[in-house]
Scaffold this motif. Sequence first.
Motif, PDB file in Angstrom:
ATOM      1  N   THR A  67       0.840  -1.183   0.000  1.00 23.14           N
ATOM      2  CA  THR A  67       0.000   0.000   0.000  1.00 23.14           C
ATOM      3  C   THR A  67       0.878   1.236   0.000  1.00 23.14           C
ATOM      4  O   THR A  67       1.759   1.396   0.841  1.00 23.14           O
ATOM      5  N   ASN A  68       0.646   2.112  -0.972  1.00 19.76           N
ATOM      6  CA  ASN A  68       1.373   3.353  -1.111  1.00 19.76           C
ATOM      7  C   ASN A  68       0.435   4.528  -0.828  1.00 19.76           C
ATOM      8  O   ASN A  68      -0.778   4.382  -0.803  1.00 19.76           O
ATOM      9  N   THR A  69       0.981   5.719  -0.632  1.00 14.79           N
ATOM     10  CA  THR A  69       0.155   6.855  -0.245  1.00 14.79           C
ATOM     11  C   THR A  69      -0.821   7.256  -1.344  1.00 14.79           C
ATOM     12  O   THR A  69      -1.970   7.622  -1.066  1.00 14.79           O
ATOM     13  N   GLY A  70      -0.401   7.206  -2.610  1.00 12.83           N
ATOM     14  CA  GLY A  70      -1.257   7.582  -3.722  1.00 12.83           C
ATOM     15  C   GLY A  70      -2.001   6.387  -4.289  1.00 12.83           C
ATOM     16  O   GLY A  70      -2.671   5.646  -3.577  1.00 12.83           O
ATOM     17  N   TRP A  71      -1.866   6.180  -5.618  1.00 10.97           N
ATOM     18  CA  TRP A  71      -2.464   5.051  -6.315  1.00 10.97           C
ATOM     19  C   TRP A  71      -1.455   3.909  -6.435  1.00 10.97           C
ATOM     20  O   TRP A  71      -0.244   4.146  -6.361  1.00 10.97           O
ATOM     21  N   GLY A  72      -1.971   2.715  -6.658  1.00 11.09           N
ATOM     22  CA  GLY A  72      -1.063   1.630  -6.995  1.00 11.09           C
ATOM     23  C   GLY A  72      -0.355   1.914  -8.300  1.00 11.09           C
ATOM     24  O   GLY A  72       0.880   1.889  -8.369  1.00 11.09           O
ATOM     25  N   VAL A  73      -1.115   2.217  -9.360  1.00 14.89           N
ATOM     26  CA  VAL A  73      -0.577   2.595 -10.666  1.00 14.89           C
ATOM     27  C   VAL A  73      -1.349   3.809 -11.158  1.00 14.89           C
ATOM     28  O   VAL A  73      -2.590   3.811 -11.149  1.00 14.89           O
ATOM     29  N   ARG A  74      -0.618   4.832 -11.614  1.00 12.65           N
ATOM     30  CA  ARG A  74      -1.258   6.018 -12.194  1.00 12.65           C
ATOM     31  C   ARG A  74      -0.576   6.355 -13.504  1.00 12.65           C
ATOM     32  O   ARG A  74       0.649   6.277 -13.620  1.00 12.65           O
ATOM     33  N   CYS A  75      -1.374   6.744 -14.508  1.00 19.67           N
ATOM     34  CA  CYS A  75      -0.848   7.120 -15.815  1.00 19.67           C
ATOM     35  C   CYS A  75      -1.555   8.387 -16.273  1.00 19.67           C
ATOM     36  O   CYS A  75      -2.786   8.494 -16.138  1.00 19.67           O
ATOM     37  N   ALA A  76      -0.786   9.344 -16.813  1.00 21.03           N
ATOM     38  CA  ALA A  76      -1.382  10.584 -17.301  1.00 21.03           C
ATOM     39  C   ALA A  76      -0.560  11.137 -18.463  1.00 21.03           C
ATOM     40  O   ALA A  76       0.637  10.858 -18.585  1.00 21.03           O
ATOM     41  N   PHE A 120      -6.306   6.377 -14.633  1.00 23.24           N
ATOM     42  CA  PHE A 120      -5.779   6.746 -15.945  1.00 23.24           C
ATOM     43  C   PHE A 120      -6.426   8.053 -16.384  1.00 23.24           C
ATOM     44  O   PHE A 120      -7.624   8.263 -16.180  1.00 23.24           O
ATOM     45  N   ALA A 121      -5.629   8.936 -16.995  1.00 25.18           N
ATOM     46  CA  ALA A 121      -6.156  10.237 -17.418  1.00 25.18           C
ATOM     47  C   ALA A 121      -5.407  10.726 -18.643  1.00 25.18           C
ATOM     48  O   ALA A 121      -4.306  10.265 -18.954  1.00 25.18           O
ATOM     49  N   GLU A 122      -6.004  11.657 -19.366  1.00 28.04           N
ATOM     50  CA  GLU A 122      -5.368  12.418 -20.438  1.00 28.04           C
ATOM     51  C   GLU A 122      -4.695  11.553 -21.480  1.00 28.04           C
ATOM     52  O   GLU A 122      -3.506  11.679 -21.779  1.00 28.04           O
ATOM     53  N   GLY A 123      -5.472  10.652 -22.054  1.00 34.84           N
ATOM     54  CA  GLY A 123      -4.996   9.895 -23.199  1.00 34.84           C
ATOM     55  C   GLY A 123      -4.226   8.629 -22.896  1.00 34.84           C
ATOM     56  O   GLY A 123      -3.730   7.967 -23.807  1.00 34.84           O
ATOM     57  N   CYS A 124      -4.096   8.230 -21.639  1.00 32.19           N
ATOM     58  CA  CYS A 124      -3.412   6.982 -21.316  1.00 32.19           C
ATOM     59  C   CYS A 124      -4.292   5.784 -21.651  1.00 32.19           C
ATOM     60  O   CYS A 124      -5.505   5.793 -21.391  1.00 32.19           O
ATOM     61  N   VAL A 125      -3.687   4.736 -22.186  1.00 29.71           N
ATOM     62  CA  VAL A 125      -4.397   3.514 -22.552  1.00 29.71           C
ATOM     63  C   VAL A 125      -4.279   2.523 -21.395  1.00 29.71           C
ATOM     64  O   VAL A 125      -3.169   2.188 -20.962  1.00 29.71           O
ATOM     65  N   ASP A 126      -5.412   2.048 -20.921  1.00 32.06           N
ATOM     66  CA  ASP A 126      -5.472   1.113 -19.801  1.00 32.06           C
ATOM     67  C   ASP A 126      -5.662  -0.304 -20.328  1.00 32.06           C
ATOM     68  O   ASP A 126      -6.747  -0.667 -20.775  1.00 32.06           O
TER      69      ASP A 126
END
Length: 305
Positions: free
Chosen positions: A265-274, A295-301
């Motif tokens: 467990t981390n303070t933010g997200w496990g995985v974030r993409c932007a 996921f935000a701003e055009g990132c492919v999940d």
Amino acid sequence: MKGITLVLAAAFLSLSTSVGRAESDMHTLTCGPEKTIGHAIKTLKPGDTLLVSGTCNENLALGQEVARITLDGQGRASINGDSSANAVTVTGSGITIRGFVITGGAPQAVSVTDGGSAVIDGNTIQYAARNGIAVFRNSSADIINNTIQYNPLSGIAIQSNSSARIGWVGPPNNRVSAPNTIQNNGAQGVQVYRESSAQIFSNTIQNNGSHGVFVDRNSQAEIAACTITGNGGDGILGLRNTGLDIGTDATGATPQFDDNTNAGTNTGWGVRCAIDGFVDGRLGTLTGNLGGKTFAEGCVDSVMP
């Protein structure tokens, strides 16, 4: 008879020369006021090993003229750099640095730069002015079996068209785990930046002040079988047209390390993409206080559970 004698003499000379070369391959050094690694490497040839003991108070530079040597601290030697330069700078090729406690240096404790290549194996690397290990400007490194800690910025920084294998050895079809512990650094555990790449397998990346792994600006990373926990930002963050393969990707190209140990467990997200890019693979148990992924701003999940 004379011909036989000449042949025997030539064979004996060849054997003696060969034995001499074998014996000269191993050198020893006990560091002291007049005895430094920097002086000793001037006597080494490609293929030689220097066994080092004691405390080496120096800022060591391994220049482009130095190739294929091994510096072995045997688990008990130390290199203490001051603020005038990196504790260790590698611009030579095929350099192995093994078994030291490397402390201090500015801006880096260990810098592989300007086309250099190195194996950094089994060291404790700490208390630099900025990053623990930096691989910069068209350089490469294998970073294995180290503890990298207490550096104010990144534990490991890969930048400017450079590459690193972090936590494993062997050919691609027979990888062997050789994990690092990357912990208690002030910013990221690992940063991959400006068109660089890294394969980050089987490491413990924990309790760093910012993200566990931060990949930015047209860079790429494969991350699998790592324990990523307790970091002050996201477990893994990709920004600005980056590519991330985590665990086993959809094509099966990422190595078959256990893909459910991206744990913690981390303070933010496990995985974030932007800001463009993609993330492929398996999330496993990797998470953060804000959730597993965003996921935000055009990132492919393309992340599976």
